[in-house]
Structure formats: structure tokens, C-alpha cells
Design an enzyme around this catalytic site. Structure first.
Site, PDB file in Angstrom:
ATOM      1  N   ASP A  35      72.677  50.062   4.558  1.00 52.65           N
ATOM      2  CA  ASP A  35      72.806  50.642   6.158  1.00 52.65           C
ATOM      3  C   ASP A  35      74.183  50.111   7.008  1.00 52.65           C
ATOM      4  O   ASP A  35      74.816  49.645   6.209  1.00 52.65           O
ATOM      5  CB  ASP A  35      71.860  49.813   6.764  1.00 52.65           C
ATOM      6  CG  ASP A  35      71.197  50.724   8.192  1.00 52.65           C
ATOM      7  OD1 ASP A  35      71.892  51.731   8.273  1.00 52.65           O
ATOM      8  OD2 ASP A  35      70.226  50.182   8.808  1.00 52.65           O
ATOM      9  N   HIS A  50      66.399  61.100   7.686  1.00 52.36           N
ATOM     10  CA  HIS A  50      66.739  60.272   8.965  1.00 52.36           C
ATOM     11  C   HIS A  50      68.090  60.491   9.421  1.00 52.36           C
ATOM     12  O   HIS A  50      68.537  60.812  10.425  1.00 52.36           O
ATOM     13  CB  HIS A  50      66.627  59.012   8.406  1.00 52.36           C
ATOM     14  CG  HIS A  50      66.661  57.859   9.473  1.00 52.36           C
ATOM     15  ND1 HIS A  50      66.472  57.973  10.599  1.00 52.36           N
ATOM     16  CD2 HIS A  50      67.660  56.797   9.416  1.00 52.36           C
ATOM     17  CE1 HIS A  50      67.031  56.984  11.424  1.00 52.36           C
ATOM     18  NE2 HIS A  50      67.605  56.326  10.313  1.00 52.36           N
TER      19      HIS A  50
HETATM   20 FE1  N7H Z   1      68.602  54.651  11.175  1.00 49.69          FE
HETATM   21  N1  N7H Z   1      67.150  52.638   7.219  1.00 49.69           N
HETATM   22  O1  N7H Z   1      67.544  51.853   6.595  1.00 49.69           O
HETATM   23  O2  N7H Z   1      65.894  53.283   6.699  1.00 49.69           O
HETATM   24  N2  N7H Z   1      69.427  54.541   9.508  1.00 49.69           N
HETATM   25  N3  N7H Z   1      67.368  53.341  10.476  1.00 49.69           N
HETATM   26  N4  N7H Z   1      68.016  54.626  13.249  1.00 49.69           N
HETATM   27  N5  N7H Z   1      70.256  55.509  11.773  1.00 49.69           N
HETATM   28  C1  N7H Z   1      70.598  55.038   8.809  1.00 49.69           C
HETATM   29  O3  N7H Z   1      74.424  56.187   7.670  1.00 49.69           O
HETATM   30  C2  N7H Z   1      66.898  52.811   9.451  1.00 49.69           C
HETATM   31  C3  N7H Z   1      67.006  53.884  13.600  1.00 49.69           C
HETATM   32  C4  N7H Z   1      70.529  56.294  12.942  1.00 49.69           C
HETATM   33  O4  N7H Z   1      75.817  59.072  11.231  1.00 49.69           O
HETATM   34  C5  N7H Z   1      70.673  54.798   7.590  1.00 49.69           C
HETATM   35  O5  N7H Z   1      74.723  54.171   8.224  1.00 49.69           O
HETATM   36  C6  N7H Z   1      65.586  51.892   9.836  1.00 49.69           C
HETATM   37  C7  N7H Z   1      66.693  54.189  14.973  1.00 49.69           C
HETATM   38  C8  N7H Z   1      71.824  56.961  12.980  1.00 49.69           C
HETATM   39  O6  N7H Z   1      75.000  59.816   9.301  1.00 49.69           O
HETATM   40  C9  N7H Z   1      69.786  54.008   7.114  1.00 49.69           C
HETATM   41  C10 N7H Z   1      65.343  51.873  10.684  1.00 49.69           C
HETATM   42  C11 N7H Z   1      67.759  55.284  15.383  1.00 49.69           C
HETATM   43  C12 N7H Z   1      72.422  56.648  11.717  1.00 49.69           C
HETATM   44  C13 N7H Z   1      68.832  53.674   8.110  1.00 49.69           C
HETATM   45  C14 N7H Z   1      66.220  52.886  11.477  1.00 49.69           C
HETATM   46  C15 N7H Z   1      68.604  55.372  14.146  1.00 49.69           C
HETATM   47  C16 N7H Z   1      71.408  56.051  11.028  1.00 49.69           C
HETATM   48  C17 N7H Z   1      71.937  55.465   6.440  1.00 49.69           C
HETATM   49  C18 N7H Z   1      64.257  51.286  11.527  1.00 49.69           C
HETATM   50  C19 N7H Z   1      68.227  55.847  16.696  1.00 49.69           C
HETATM   51  C20 N7H Z   1      73.542  57.432  11.276  1.00 49.69           C
HETATM   52  C21 N7H Z   1      73.035  54.495   6.677  1.00 49.69           C
HETATM   53  C22 N7H Z   1      63.593  50.215  10.855  1.00 49.69           C
HETATM   54  C23 N7H Z   1      67.239  56.324  17.497  1.00 49.69           C
HETATM   55  C24 N7H Z   1      73.573  58.913  10.810  1.00 49.69           C
HETATM   56  C25 N7H Z   1      74.409  54.899   7.532  1.00 49.69           C
HETATM   57  C26 N7H Z   1      74.914  59.339  10.545  1.00 49.69           C
HETATM   58  C27 N7H Z   1      71.398  55.742   9.630  1.00 49.69           C
HETATM   59  C28 N7H Z   1      67.897  52.935   8.158  1.00 49.69           C
HETATM   60  C29 N7H Z   1      66.002  53.191  12.837  1.00 49.69           C
HETATM   61  C30 N7H Z   1      69.806  56.072  14.015  1.00 49.69           C
HETATM   62  C31 N7H Z   1      69.454  53.740   5.541  1.00 49.69           C
HETATM   63  C32 N7H Z   1      64.970  51.029   8.494  1.00 49.69           C
HETATM   64  C33 N7H Z   1      65.477  53.873  15.913  1.00 49.69           C
HETATM   65  C34 N7H Z   1      72.677  57.568  14.279  1.00 49.69           C
END
Ligand code: N7H
Length: 482
Positions: free
Chosen positions: A198, A334
Site C-alpha cells: 500500500d 479499488h
Molecule cells: Fe485504498 N488495500 O490495501 O486493500 N488502497 N484501501 N482507500 N486507495 C490502495 O496504489 C485499502 C481506502 C485509495 O491512485 C491500494 O497506493 C484498504 C479508502 C486511493 O491508483 C491498496 C483500505 C479510500 C488509492 C489499498 C483502503 C481509499 C488507494 C493500492 C481499508 C478513500 C490510490 C496501493 C481498510 C475513500 C489509487 C496504492 C491510485 C490504493 C487498500 C481504504 C482510497 C492495496 C485495505 C477509505 C485514492
């Protein structure tokens, strides 16, 4: 020009974080609190300090490579603070920092239903989310204390508590919740509890991140910092709000064994794929990236362990040429839901495009909390110990940033906008939600993209949160402190 000594360190650069403690508090004596705040200000870690510290780490590494001896690095323990609207009211800070409509003023508890959180409506007709008690009562602010090990962070937490008299007869705040988060151990470092790397994709901020990585888009400073170019509300805010940032904080639990079981039970069936590989592929297609971090838009059918952690390559994709296709990446993945890249930026005029994504960008911080999976949880496929992500996002406007991503993209089954005759994308399978109801997604199988997959439960469960404002250091010193 931006003076990095004025901006709290977590916003643009991220406090160093092997371990972080979040102390959520209620102010019990406003005058005493504001008087004590003057003694906290010198402890607040600025962006300038974090940047300087990172530079020293780099210099030391380079010196070690040359075999020359540099003095050992002094680790820093970072301290930041942010306040909710109720916190500002309690301190008697009356200036309006956010015009409505915006959820900051009313607070996140009032926004929970709109965010899709599960809950019930009480006798007076108020929605009560299924949150822990601490967040169902007013939270005035949060201290974020961050460092390299538990003893140094605990010591700093005590130092902060001492400043506010919490260890004595006349405390000026009451702690309502303490969350200790840790980066995961060993090879899982940087990976969240589902196992995915992440914190890869962040927007670069103009004139701060001067060398963006390939594919990393640059946003104007005012998308993140209040009062700067790009902050649409800059004119209506008090001058002291300059260089602060709004915080969307969420206490998100993750049902890891249940998520793993779901992947095991629903492998993608493609010729030549073992069951195990089919499950791995499903996980990647729900996320948009493989566990290593490698984007499926670049490597759709197998993980690439070299690409995953390589910052020069792992963001260099746009879902280009995929506007009406989910061959490489499902619309609902996601990463595609929360940053749709070419889906909006290359949207044809006939569909209302192109649309800039800039005002939707957020900087993500936060940390994992809770223990590693136990043998027992693994065997029974059932969560027995609470774990998840303390999600923290920074933006100059919560309704453009976090709230929009959750409400209008992740929870919106019609997003990203597709040709209606083709398929409905469905929910973001990681964070999309609708009051706990089962959710549908399409696109999980690249060879049968129209097929619907049902996610019977939410694998990410919100248990609280609040909207805060992280003021500039001059605002803390000259406006907040007495
Ligand atoms: Fe997410 N995960 O590990 O499952 N997220 N996220 N997120 N997220 C991203 O690209 C995760 C949450 C965004 O620019 C990655 O850096 C988990 C909320 C955004 O391409 C992974 C949870 C919100 C991005 C996860 C969670 C976001 C992103 C890929 C909750 C906003 C960038 C790594 C437990 C409302 C997208 C990366 C881009 C990426 C995970 C929550 C938003 C692996 C586990 C609540 C904007």
C-alpha cells in the site's frame, strides 16, 4: 511561496512511521488547554524537519556505500495535532474555516449514513452507525505521535500528556481512545493486512515533489493545502487557515480470514490457471494491483515481483484504451474506482468528458493496527482479533476528496461512467458499501466481464472516524495557543 517549516509534517511528507499512536481527546478545560498548547508547539514536527531527516537518511546510506563513516542518525519522533469542528468550538475559535455544504462542520457521525456505513435508525429518527462508542461521542481532536519504536513513542505520548496536565490534578483534556498502529513485520512491511503493498500511488504536489515518478500526476498545492492555488474556497476562509489541511480519518476493521476464504472459494477459472492462481488473480482484480504492488493494468495475468515495489514503474499506467473494456482491469477495482485516471481524463465529449481528476486527489497516510493473523483464524476462516487500517487522508476540501471518493465513486455502482448498454461496474469490492447489504461487482473474470460476482459481506468494516483540521504551525502558535 510555501514555507515547509509552517506545514505539519504528516501532510506532505508523512511522519516517519514504524509505529504510530493516535490519541483522540476531548478538551475538558479550554483555557488551560490553549495555554498548554503554547508548550506543545515547539514539539510539533514540521514538513521541513521530516524532509531534512529523510535527506540525512539518504546521505548516511550514500556514505555507508562509500565506506566513509558518518555520525549515527538521530531518529525523530514526530508529533502532529488536528481538531474537529466541535474541538474548534470548544476552544472558542469562531472563524468559519469551511463553507457549506461540506461535512466538516457537522462532523463524520452525521455523515455516516451518507458514507454507506451500517447502522440503525433510533426512536427519534436519527441514524446511529454501528461504531465503537468513542466515535459516537464528540471527539475534539487527535494527536498523532509517530516514530521508530514503542518506547520512544510512548515516552513522547507521556510528554504530551504531561504538557496538558493529564498526569496531574488538573488535566485539560480527557483521552477518549488510543490506537497504536504498527507497520507489519518482516516481508509484510509496507503491506496492509490483506497482504497488498500500500501507499504506492500518491499525487505529487507542485513545487514540493519536484521529481514525480513516471505516471505520478502533479496537483496544485491548494488541492491538499488550504488557501493555496487550487483551493476553491480560499477566499472565504480566515487567513490563519492558510497551509492547514482537512483530515478524513476512518477507523476501518478488516476481515482478513473471511476475505481470504472468499478468494479461495471463488477462483477465476481460466484455461491453464491452477485453483490457487485463480484465487490470487481474483484478489488482484478486486484490488487493481497484485500483492507485490504490480498494477494489473500493466501485468494482467500474473504478478511481477520486480515491478511491484519499483517506484519508477509501478504507477506508470492509466487504464488507457480500456475506457469501455475491463480486459486488463475491472471498472470496479479499488484502485480504478478511487483514481480512475484515463476513465475520466480521456472520456469522450459525447459522454461529457474529458473530466479532470485533480480535485478528487487525496494524500493517504494512516497505519495498520491489530495483530498478525493467528493459526486459529487461518484455519477457521474467522476473525477473532480486531485488525485493520486507521485510514487518514489529507485534502483541502473533504466533500471534494474523501467523501466524494467513498460516496460518489466507491459506493456508486454506475461509476466509472460506462456505455449503459454494456455493463454496470458495481461496488468497489474493498471499501464500497451500502448499509452492510451484499454487494455485486462485474468484471472479475476477464473472459466473461459481464458476469456478476456477489460479495456476501463487507470485508472492510468502518467502526468510527471523524473529520479534522490540521492547522499550520503559525496558526497553532498565534491563533490557537494563549
Ligand atoms: Fe485504498 N488495500 O490495501 O486493500 N488502497 N484501501 N482507500 N486507495 C490502495 O496504489 C485499502 C481506502 C485509495 O491512485 C491500494 O497506493 C484498504 C479508502 C486511493 O491508483 C491498496 C483500505 C479510500 C488509492 C489499498 C483502503 C481509499 C488507494 C493500492 C481499508 C478513500 C490510490 C496501493 C481498510 C475513500 C489509487 C496504492 C491510485 C490504493 C487498500 C481504504 C482510497 C492495496 C485495505 C477509505 C485514492
Amino acid at each position: 511561496p510555501l514555507d515547509l517549516a509552517n506545514v505539519q509534517g504528516d501532510i506532505l511528507s508523512g511522519l516517519p512511521k514504524k509505529t504510530q499512536t493516535y490519541v483522540f481527546f476531548q478538551i475538558t478545560n479550554s483555557n488551560a488547554f490553549r495555554t498548554a498548547l503554547a508548550h506543545l508547539v515547539p514539539l510539533i514536527t514540521s514538513t521541513k524537519e521530516v524532509v531534512g531527516h529523510r535527506q540525512s537518511i539518504a546521505d548516511n546510506k550514500a556514505a555507508a556505500a562509500r565506506n566513509s563513516h558518518e555520525p549515527p542518525l538521530l531518529e525523530i519522533v514526530g508529533v502532529n495535532v488536528a481538531f474537529s469542528q466541535i474541538g474548534l468550538n470548544t476552544m472558542g475559535i469562531k472563524d468559519d474555516i469551511q463553507a457549506e455544504p461540506n461535512p466538516f462542520k457537522a462532523g463524520q457521525l452525521k455523515d455516516a449514513q451518507n458514507l454507506g456505513d451500517k447502522g440503525v435508525t433510533d426512536k427519534s429518527g436519527n441514524f446511529v452507525p454501528d461504531w465503537i462508542d468513542a466515535f459516537k461521542h464528540p471527539v475534539h481532536g487527535v494527536f498523532i505521535i509517530s516514530g521508530h519504536d514503542h518506547p520512544s513513542v510512548s515516552k513522547k505520548v507521556h510528554e504530551v500528556e504531561h504538557i496538558f496536565g493529564v498526569d496531574g490534578q488538573h488535566p485539560s483534556f480527557k483521552e477518549v481512545l488510543k490506537v497504536v498502529g504498527d507497520v507489519r513485520p518482516g516481508k509484510e512491511k509496507g503491506h496492509e493486512h490483506f497482504g497488498f503493498l500500500d501507499g504506492i500511488s500518491q499525487p505529487a504536489v507542485k513545487d514540493f515533489d519536484k521529481h514525480p515518478n513516471p505516471g505520478q500526476e502533479t496537483v496544485r498545492q491548494g488541492i491538499i493545502l488550504v488557501g493555496r492555488d487550487g483551493d476553491g474556497d480560499a477566499k472565504s476562509r480566515p487567513t490563519w487557515a492558510l497551509d492547514g489541511s482537512f483530515v478524513g480519518l476512518r477507523y476501518l476493521f478488516q476481515l482478513v480470514p473471511e476475505f481470504n476464504k472468499f478468494l479461495l472459494d471463488n477462483p477465476i477459472d481460466l484455461p491453464g490457471l491452477t485453483r490457487e492462481k485463480g484465487s490470487e488473480l481474483l484478489g488482484a482484480r478486486l484490488m487493481g494491483r497484485w500483492k507485490s504492488g504490480a498494477p494489473i493494468d500493466i501485468t494482467p495475468l500474473q504478478d511481477n515481483l520486480k515491478l511491484g515495489p519499483n517506484a519508477k514503474e509501478n504507477n506508470n499506467f492509466r487504464y488507457q484504451g480500456e475506457i469501455d473494456s475491463q480486459t486488463r482491469c475491472p471498472f470496479s477495482a479499488h484502485t480504478r474506482k478511487t483514481n480512475p485516471r484515463a476513465d475520466l481524463e480521456d472520456l469522450p465529449p459525447s459522454k461529457g468528458g474529458p473530466v479532470s481528476n485533480e480535485t478528487r486527489r487525496i494524500i493517504r497516510r494512516g497505519i495498520q493496527f491489530g495483530p498478525e493473523l493467528t493459526e486459529e483464524e487461518n484455519c477457521d476462516h474467522k476473525t477473532k482479533h480486531g485488525r485493520g487500517l486507521l485510514f487518514v487522508s489529507y485534502q483541502s476540501n473533504i466533500s471534494n476528496g474523501f467523501q466524494f471518493l467513498q460516496h460518489s465513486w466507491a459506493n456508486n455502482t454506475q461509476f466509472p461512467p460506462r456505455d449503459k448498454s454494456t455493463v454496470i461496474p458495481g461496488f468497489d469490492p474493498i471499501i464500497g458499501q451500502a448499509d452492510g447489504a451484499a454487494r455485486h461487482v462485474t468484471g472479475s473474470n476477464p473472459q466473461a466481464a459481464g458476469n456478476q460476482l456477489t460479495l456476501p459481506i463487507d470485508f472492510v468494516v468502518p467502526k468510527g472516524g471523524e473529520y479534522f483540521f490540521s492547522p499550520s504551525i503559525p496558526a497553532l502558535r498565534d491563533t490557537f495557543a494563549l
